[in-house]
Design a protein around this motif. Structure first.
Motif, mmCIF file in Angstrom:
data_model
loop_
_atom_site.group_PDB
_atom_site.id
_atom_site.type_symbol
_atom_site.label_atom_id
_atom_site.label_comp_id
_atom_site.label_asym_id
_atom_site.label_seq_id
_atom_site.Cartn_x
_atom_site.Cartn_y
_atom_site.Cartn_z
ATOM 1 N N ASP A 100 0.707 -1.124 0.152
ATOM 2 C CA ASP A 100 0.071 -0.032 0.010
ATOM 3 C C ASP A 100 0.872 1.022 -0.097
ATOM 4 O O ASP A 100 0.287 2.382 -0.402
ATOM 5 C CB ASP A 100 -0.850 0.103 1.228
ATOM 6 C CG ASP A 100 -1.871 -1.229 1.025
ATOM 7 O OD1 ASP A 100 -2.187 -1.531 -0.062
ATOM 8 O OD2 ASP A 100 -2.502 -1.352 2.183
ATOM 9 N N ALA A 101 1.958 1.214 0.482
ATOM 10 C CA ALA A 101 2.838 2.481 0.570
ATOM 11 C C ALA A 101 3.581 2.712 -0.679
ATOM 12 O O ALA A 101 4.551 3.625 -0.615
ATOM 13 C CB ALA A 101 3.909 2.200 1.872
ATOM 14 N N LEU A 102 3.566 1.831 -1.691
ATOM 15 C CA LEU A 102 4.436 2.165 -2.778
ATOM 16 C C LEU A 102 4.136 3.587 -3.416
ATOM 17 O O LEU A 102 2.787 3.927 -3.487
ATOM 18 C CB LEU A 102 4.429 1.168 -3.823
ATOM 19 C CG LEU A 102 5.091 -0.430 -3.692
ATOM 20 C CD1 LEU A 102 4.632 -1.294 -4.817
ATOM 21 C CD2 LEU A 102 6.372 -0.237 -3.532
ATOM 22 N N PRO A 103 4.834 4.151 -4.294
ATOM 23 C CA PRO A 103 4.592 5.341 -4.810
ATOM 24 C C PRO A 103 3.252 5.089 -5.775
ATOM 25 O O PRO A 103 3.395 4.086 -6.547
ATOM 26 C CB PRO A 103 5.689 5.754 -5.727
ATOM 27 C CG PRO A 103 6.804 5.196 -4.875
ATOM 28 C CD PRO A 103 6.160 3.946 -4.270
ATOM 29 N N ARG A 104 2.269 6.082 -5.822
ATOM 30 C CA ARG A 104 0.925 5.774 -6.447
ATOM 31 C C ARG A 104 0.715 6.883 -7.714
ATOM 32 O O ARG A 104 1.160 8.178 -7.487
ATOM 33 C CB ARG A 104 -0.095 5.848 -5.635
ATOM 34 C CG ARG A 104 0.000 4.847 -4.526
ATOM 35 C CD ARG A 104 -1.246 4.990 -3.629
ATOM 36 N NE ARG A 104 -2.502 4.682 -4.084
ATOM 37 C CZ ARG A 104 -2.840 3.619 -4.066
ATOM 38 N NH1 ARG A 104 -2.514 2.447 -3.357
ATOM 39 N NH2 ARG A 104 -4.223 3.224 -4.381
ATOM 40 N N LEU A 105 0.449 6.525 -8.757
ATOM 41 C CA LEU A 105 0.001 7.323 -10.072
ATOM 42 C C LEU A 105 -1.497 7.062 -10.391
ATOM 43 O O LEU A 105 -1.767 5.895 -10.700
ATOM 44 C CB LEU A 105 1.092 7.110 -11.022
ATOM 45 C CG LEU A 105 0.575 7.839 -12.261
ATOM 46 C CD1 LEU A 105 0.769 9.325 -12.144
ATOM 47 C CD2 LEU A 105 1.421 7.334 -13.551
ATOM 48 N N ASP A 106 -2.307 8.138 -10.010
ATOM 49 C CA ASP A 106 -3.534 7.948 -10.460
ATOM 50 C C ASP A 106 -3.834 8.404 -11.980
ATOM 51 O O ASP A 106 -3.430 9.432 -12.505
ATOM 52 C CB ASP A 106 -4.573 8.794 -9.805
ATOM 53 C CG ASP A 106 -4.542 8.604 -8.158
ATOM 54 O OD1 ASP A 106 -4.463 7.468 -7.817
ATOM 55 O OD2 ASP A 106 -4.864 9.396 -7.275
#
Length: 417
Positions: free
Chosen positions: A334-340
């Motif tokens: 869940d803490a990985l970098p996220r790109l919406d």
């Protein structure tokens, strides 16, 4: 190792902070006899400091822990000029609004490392624009400029290197060291500050301030610098393949921060433990002597200790657990970098190289193409063979995301929005 009278000088020597000092014996005696006030300046060139500033921040923290008073000097005034030290070209000039916005972003990080307040050893934060903005040019030149030798200033490394490489050094930048010297004099008068600290590239600027106080106020001030910090392979601290290693969580996630330190080169483990954590030296000696898989565990400890100081225990623990799930269990984390990404974009599809770039796993489309062609790009843990392969909503995995990986250690999640 040489024994020093003061706890401060002893500890910074043992832990690798010491590079140069204008009069080490006298500063050692002064530090042993009572509370000393010292400052380090931080210009406001970006909305966050990066890991390259961490040595200075940790030095101020250690200074305070040894019973002394730190001053954090925000360079609201000097940022308008630009420091040429260690640079090959002029810094981009910022307007007042950009400088103020950057300063607001920078301020918060210090409260994580220092205790601020009104007590005798509590840290304070000041802005040099408070005194620089009202200086009048002719009176300033007459009262202060006459104390600076152009001959000597041309000999300082920050100037000499630019001239030797035939890179332009503007008169604006040349004035920077005069303003920094004036800062030191002003802080000595306002706050009884007797010590300026900084990186080794600041030596000439600091010595100028020591000289100015001696000439104008007949007062002895001190300068102390830390070694220029690079990794064992010669890379500059605070930079990674994906860009700057920012200290603010809104510019770099705690997970990416943790991962940067987890990827420390073997030869740097002991040095980084001494500089960036507060573990006892005997424990560090045991950790840096480890090899193989045990040394990898030491690197995880290093990452967690450093991340705890900057982002808190909870963030460090979450980052370590995300890494464990990602690398040991193949999970998404869940803490990985996220790109919406808008669902409509995914329905029509995005070339793999473009998505890797947008996710921050490559600096450019060209770098992303090269990564994938070289076998370093993975989609949902499966190697990509075609950099132009279209990634669509059909690639969303059972966790509801698309997992992209650059090599074995850098990951990002693409989230349909």
């Amino acid at each position: 190792m040489t024994s020093h009278r003061s706890n401060f000088i002893q500890r910074i020597t043992e832990r690798g902070y010491m590079h140069q000092c204008t009069d080490l014996e006298a500063l050692d005696a002064l530090s042993a006899d009572g509370v000393v006030t010292a400052y380090i300046g931080f210009d406001c060139t970006a909305p966050s400091l990066h890991a390259g500033s961490l040595v200075s921040i940790m030095l101020l923290r250690l200074f305070q822990q040894c019973g002394h008073k730190p001053i954090v000097l925000m360079g609201g005034g000097t940022t308008k000029v630009g420091d040429p030290s260690g640079k090959d070209e002029s810094r981009q000039l910022l307007d007042d609004a950009a400088i103020a916005a950057n300063m607001d972003g920078i301020k918060d990080v210090f409260s994580k490392f220092l205790t601020f307040g009104d007590g005798p050893t509590d840290a304070v934060m000041v802005n040099n624009d408070d005194w620089l903005k009202d200086l009048q040019y002719i009176p300033f030149l007459r009262d202060y400029g006459r104390h600076f030798s152009i001959n000597r200033m041309l000999g300082f490394d920050s100037v000499k290197l630019r001239l030797e490489r035939e890179h332009n050094l503007s008169f604006l930048e040349f004035n920077y060291m005069i303003l920094q010297a004036y800062d030191f004099l002003e802080l000595s008068r306002r706050s009884d500050c007797v010590l300026q600290m900084g990186g080794s590239d600041q030596w000439g600027n600091i010595v100028n301030g020591v000289d100015l106080a001696r000439r104008m106020d007949q007062r002895e001030l001190f300068g102390l610098t830390t070694p220029l910090l690079t990794t064992s392979s010669g890379a500059k601290m605070g930079k990674s393949a994906a860009g700057a290693v920012w200290l603010n969580a809104d510019m770099l996630s705690p997970y990416d921060y943790w991962q940067y330190w987890r990827n420390t080169e073997d030869a740097d483990v002991g040095r980084f433990f001494r500089l960036f954590t507060e573990l006892p030296l005997d424990e560090i000696a045991k950790l840096e002597a480890l090899e193989g898989a045990d040394l990898n565990e030491a690197k995880k400890r290093l990452a967690s200790e450093i991340t705890t100081l900057c982002h808190g225990q909870a963030a460090a623990t979450e980052a370590a657990e995300t890494a464990r799930r990602t690398f040991e269990e193949g999970g998404s984390g869940d803490a990985l970098p996220r790109l919406d990404i808008p669902k409509s974009d995914l329905q029509s599809g995005i070339p793999a190289y473009e998505l890797f770039k947008r996710a921050g796993l490559a600096d450019s489309n060209g770098a992303a193409r090269k990564l994938i062609k070289g076998g370093g790009g993975r989609l949902n843990d499966v190697a990509l063979t075609d950099e132009t392969r279209t990634i669509t909503s059909a690639d969303v995995n059972e966790d509801g995301v698309i997992k992209l990986s650059a090599g074995k250690k850098r990951h990002a999640l693409v989230v349909p929005a």
